[in-house]
Design a protein around this motif. Structure first.
Motif, mmCIF file in Angstrom:
data_model
loop_
_atom_site.group_PDB
_atom_site.id
_atom_site.type_symbol
_atom_site.label_atom_id
_atom_site.label_comp_id
_atom_site.label_asym_id
_atom_site.label_seq_id
_atom_site.Cartn_x
_atom_site.Cartn_y
_atom_site.Cartn_z
ATOM 1 N N SER A 83 -70.839 52.254 -4.995
ATOM 2 C CA SER A 83 -70.507 51.841 -3.627
ATOM 3 C C SER A 83 -71.275 52.700 -2.640
ATOM 4 O O SER A 83 -71.594 53.857 -2.928
ATOM 5 N N THR A 84 -71.572 52.129 -1.489
ATOM 6 C CA THR A 84 -72.207 52.907 -0.414
ATOM 7 C C THR A 84 -71.173 53.679 0.385
ATOM 8 O O THR A 84 -71.518 54.559 1.175
ATOM 9 N N ALA A 85 -69.885 53.353 0.197
ATOM 10 C CA ALA A 85 -68.821 54.005 0.960
ATOM 11 C C ALA A 85 -68.589 55.433 0.454
ATOM 12 O O ALA A 85 -68.903 55.761 -0.689
ATOM 13 N N ALA A 86 -68.042 56.258 1.326
ATOM 14 C CA ALA A 86 -67.668 57.611 0.918
ATOM 15 C C ALA A 86 -66.480 57.521 -0.031
ATOM 16 O O ALA A 86 -65.605 56.664 0.133
ATOM 17 N N PHE A 120 -70.144 41.506 -7.437
ATOM 18 C CA PHE A 120 -70.227 41.911 -6.033
ATOM 19 C C PHE A 120 -68.822 41.871 -5.437
ATOM 20 O O PHE A 120 -68.161 40.831 -5.473
ATOM 21 N N ASP A 121 -68.373 42.982 -4.920
ATOM 22 C CA ASP A 121 -67.056 43.068 -4.290
ATOM 23 C C ASP A 121 -67.180 42.621 -2.836
ATOM 24 O O ASP A 121 -67.598 43.385 -1.977
ATOM 25 N N ARG A 122 -66.886 41.346 -2.603
ATOM 26 C CA ARG A 122 -67.011 40.694 -1.297
ATOM 27 C C ARG A 122 -68.463 40.346 -0.973
ATOM 28 O O ARG A 122 -69.389 40.953 -1.494
ATOM 29 N N PHE A 123 -68.618 39.343 -0.130
ATOM 30 C CA PHE A 123 -69.955 38.769 0.056
ATOM 31 C C PHE A 123 -70.939 39.724 0.721
ATOM 32 O O PHE A 123 -72.158 39.594 0.551
ATOM 33 N N MET A 124 -70.436 40.716 1.450
ATOM 34 C CA MET A 124 -71.345 41.646 2.137
ATOM 35 C C MET A 124 -72.196 42.435 1.151
ATOM 36 O O MET A 124 -73.365 42.712 1.417
ATOM 37 N N THR A 125 -71.616 42.785 0.001
ATOM 38 C CA THR A 125 -72.398 43.549 -0.982
ATOM 39 C C THR A 125 -73.450 42.660 -1.638
ATOM 40 O O THR A 125 -74.523 43.132 -2.004
ATOM 41 N N GLU A 126 -73.159 41.375 -1.776
ATOM 42 C CA GLU A 126 -74.167 40.460 -2.316
ATOM 43 C C GLU A 126 -75.333 40.337 -1.344
ATOM 44 O O GLU A 126 -76.504 40.311 -1.758
ATOM 45 N N SER A 144 -73.616 33.055 0.223
ATOM 46 C CA SER A 144 -73.440 34.035 -0.844
ATOM 47 C C SER A 144 -72.831 33.389 -2.080
ATOM 48 O O SER A 144 -73.230 33.684 -3.220
ATOM 49 N N ILE A 145 -71.873 32.501 -1.882
ATOM 50 C CA ILE A 145 -71.260 31.772 -2.997
ATOM 51 C C ILE A 145 -72.321 30.969 -3.746
ATOM 52 O O ILE A 145 -72.371 30.968 -4.977
ATOM 53 N N TYR A 146 -73.194 30.300 -3.008
ATOM 54 C CA TYR A 146 -74.250 29.507 -3.638
ATOM 55 C C TYR A 146 -75.253 30.380 -4.393
ATOM 56 O O TYR A 146 -75.774 29.974 -5.433
ATOM 57 N N ARG A 147 -75.541 31.570 -3.879
ATOM 58 C CA ARG A 147 -76.551 32.420 -4.520
ATOM 59 C C ARG A 147 -76.038 33.052 -5.816
ATOM 60 O O ARG A 147 -76.833 33.538 -6.619
ATOM 61 N N LEU A 152 -78.652 49.026 -26.667
ATOM 62 C CA LEU A 152 -77.726 48.956 -25.545
ATOM 63 C C LEU A 152 -76.455 48.217 -25.954
ATOM 64 O O LEU A 152 -76.486 47.351 -26.829
ATOM 65 N N PRO A 153 -75.310 48.551 -25.332
ATOM 66 C CA PRO A 153 -74.082 47.802 -25.601
ATOM 67 C C PRO A 153 -74.281 46.324 -25.269
ATOM 68 O O PRO A 153 -75.103 45.979 -24.416
ATOM 69 N N LYS A 154 -73.531 45.472 -25.945
ATOM 70 C CA LYS A 154 -73.700 44.025 -25.764
ATOM 71 C C LYS A 154 -73.493 43.605 -24.320
ATOM 72 O O LYS A 154 -74.291 42.875 -23.747
ATOM 73 N N ASN A 155 -72.395 44.049 -23.715
ATOM 74 C CA ASN A 155 -72.083 43.657 -22.343
ATOM 75 C C ASN A 155 -72.033 44.874 -21.428
ATOM 76 O O ASN A 155 -71.207 45.762 -21.604
ATOM 77 N N ARG A 156 -72.930 44.885 -20.467
ATOM 78 C CA ARG A 156 -73.015 45.987 -19.507
ATOM 79 C C ARG A 156 -72.743 45.422 -18.117
ATOM 80 O O ARG A 156 -73.443 44.520 -17.656
ATOM 81 N N LEU A 157 -71.751 45.971 -17.476
ATOM 82 C CA LEU A 157 -71.302 45.460 -16.177
ATOM 83 C C LEU A 157 -71.567 46.473 -15.084
ATOM 84 O O LEU A 157 -71.213 47.648 -15.213
ATOM 85 N N LEU A 158 -72.165 46.004 -13.992
ATOM 86 C CA LEU A 158 -72.302 46.802 -12.781
ATOM 87 C C LEU A 158 -71.423 46.178 -11.713
ATOM 88 O O LEU A 158 -71.542 44.987 -11.415
ATOM 89 N N VAL A 159 -70.517 46.966 -11.156
ATOM 90 C CA VAL A 159 -69.673 46.508 -10.048
ATOM 91 C C VAL A 159 -70.137 47.207 -8.782
ATOM 92 O O VAL A 159 -70.179 48.441 -8.724
ATOM 93 N N ILE A 160 -70.507 46.413 -7.790
ATOM 94 C CA ILE A 160 -70.933 46.979 -6.504
ATOM 95 C C ILE A 160 -69.772 46.831 -5.539
ATOM 96 O O ILE A 160 -69.460 45.738 -5.063
ATOM 97 N N GLY A 161 -69.082 47.942 -5.293
ATOM 98 C CA GLY A 161 -67.874 47.917 -4.489
ATOM 99 C C GLY A 161 -68.148 48.014 -2.996
ATOM 100 O O GLY A 161 -69.003 48.782 -2.569
ATOM 101 N N CYS A 162 -67.401 47.246 -2.234
ATOM 102 C CA CYS A 162 -67.454 47.376 -0.774
ATOM 103 C C CYS A 162 -66.841 48.724 -0.381
ATOM 104 O O CYS A 162 -67.327 49.403 0.511
#
Length: 421
Positions: free
Chosen positions: A45-48, A87-93, A149-152, A3-13
């Protein structure tokens, strides 16, 4: 195959729309940073998907629409095996953080706050009630959710130094959990500055901002009702061109050719229309984070008149690229002065470039951020042991969210089964 060294998942609002909002521009800057650091990126993202969103595939970023409260996300996590999750904004976290912990417990969790939602919401309510925002945000549910969310998370990206100070001083959050990361922008060279349209080549005032964002709608209404009539009294031939994505009918209703109040809606290219304007007006009365329109105005060599709230977190101790005023009469007077005085206008342009070059320099922020992430990855166990509050909140959140998600999942399965019978 390793696997590549750094793999990033971005969960967009939402899907990033840089030409629609400052949040979209911010996300694009983050993605460009991670690409520059050779991360393999997946954006979900869950958004359309939006027709105005950036082409992630063209950036070599994998993307996928995901479902909330569904085990398919667990399978995606196991497939990607990210070692960083943004996590894009605390709601996705809130929605997906517990699944990340269950399936990829070693992944570094980063919360991009965009702006502090509890602060913006509290300021809106405080403005309407004419009371201090502090009277609201300490007791508001959204504050408890966002701070939890910030603490988690292992690290939370804070876009404004004013918000850094609020979190550390008012909420006593350990600075170790917070990281100041404003807009990351290219510096403006002398040659680039000279190539921007000059005072004589520009016309009209401009207002710009996404109308899904309540502070922007309020500012335009404020302009229409209280400030623009005062400006037109002094400059009877002046025009204010109002741009913004997603205008509703109430926005279009403000259009009035006779008054010089011209509503255009979405700009095809925000930078292009900003460069054509002589002065940007942004009488923002509540909000949070950094106001992208004002930063963009500085990049485009367009002086601005705004409020204390609008300028928050942008200029620090440096002179503003125009004026910061809060009363409508003074706001209008300074707007007229800036519009009609070429020498004053030119000085304001230079002030704006100085702010961009000293406070938002891309190379400086990117280098520091890369170093921070490397240290966090190497010492994550130490970081996590010292964040007991985060561990405690994770435990309670995981249990409640787990059972709620499983309940919803089973409910959906039962619906499908009943539909087949």
């Amino acid at each position: 195959m390793s696997l590549p060294k750094n793999r990033l998942l971005v969960i967009g609002c939402v899907w990033p729309e840089p030409n629609s909002s400052a949040a979209g521009s911010r996300m694009l800057q983050l993605l460009q940073f991670f690409l520059g650091e050779k991360y393999e990126i997946t954006f979900v993202s869950t958004a359309a998907r939006s027709e105005f969103a950036i082409d992630l595939e063209n950036m070599n970023i994998a993307s996928e629409v995901i479902r909330m409260n569904h085990s398919s996300f667990d399978e995606l996590l196991r497939q990607i095996q990210p070692n960083f999750v943004v996590f894009d904004r605390f709601m996705t976290e809130e929605q997906f953080g517990w699944r990340v912990d269950e399936n990829c417990p070693e992944a570094i969790k980063i919360l991009d706050t965009e702006d502090l939602h509890f602060l913006r919401k509290s300021r809106i309510e405080a403005f309407k009630k004419n009371i201090p925002a502090e009277n609201i945000y300490f007791d508001a549910d959204i504050t408890k959710r966002e701070i939890a969310s910030i603490y988690r998370c292992d690290l939370s990206l804070i876009i404004s130094k004013a918000e850094m100070e609020l979190l550390q001083n008012k909420f006593e959050i350990n600075p170790r959990l917070l990281y100041y990361l404003p807009f990351m922008l290219n510096s403006i060279s002398e040659e680039e500055a000279l190539n921007l349209p000059n005072y004589q080549e520009r016309n009209n005032f401009i207002s710009i901002g996404n109308f899904l964002h309540e502070p922007n709608w309020n500012a335009v209404l404020y302009l229409k009702e209280e400030i623009w009539p005062l400006i037109r009294k002094e400059l009877p031939d002046a025009k204010l061109i109002v741009y913004g994505a997603y205008p509703s009918q109430k926005v279009w209703n403000l259009h009035n050719e006779k008054e010089g109040f011209i509503v255009k809606g979405r700009a095809e290219t925000a930078e292009a229309v900003m460069q054509q304007a002589k002065v940007c007006l942004a009488p923002i009365r509540f909000g949070a984070g950094l106001k992208g329109k004002l930063v963009m105005a500085m990049q485009c060599g367009t002086p601005s008149v705004t409020t204390t709230m609008g300028a928050e977190g942008i200029n620090g101790a440096l002179n503003w690229n125009g004026f910061i005023v809060n009363k409508p009469e003074l706001f209008a007077a300074e707007a007229v002065r800036l519009y009609t005085d070429e020498k004053l206008w030119a000085e304001a342009v230079q002030n704006g470039h100085a702010i961009i070059n000293s406070r938002f320099k891309k190379e400086k922020h990117q280098q520091k951020f890369a170093t921070k992430l490397a240290g966090l990855l190497e010492n994550k166990d130490v970081y996590r042991k010292r964040n007991f509050v985060g561990k405690m909140l994770q435990y309670h959140k995981h249990r409640s969210t787990y059972f709620m998600a499983k309940f919803i999942e089973e409910k959906e399965k039962n619906k499908k089964t009943a539909g087949h019978n």
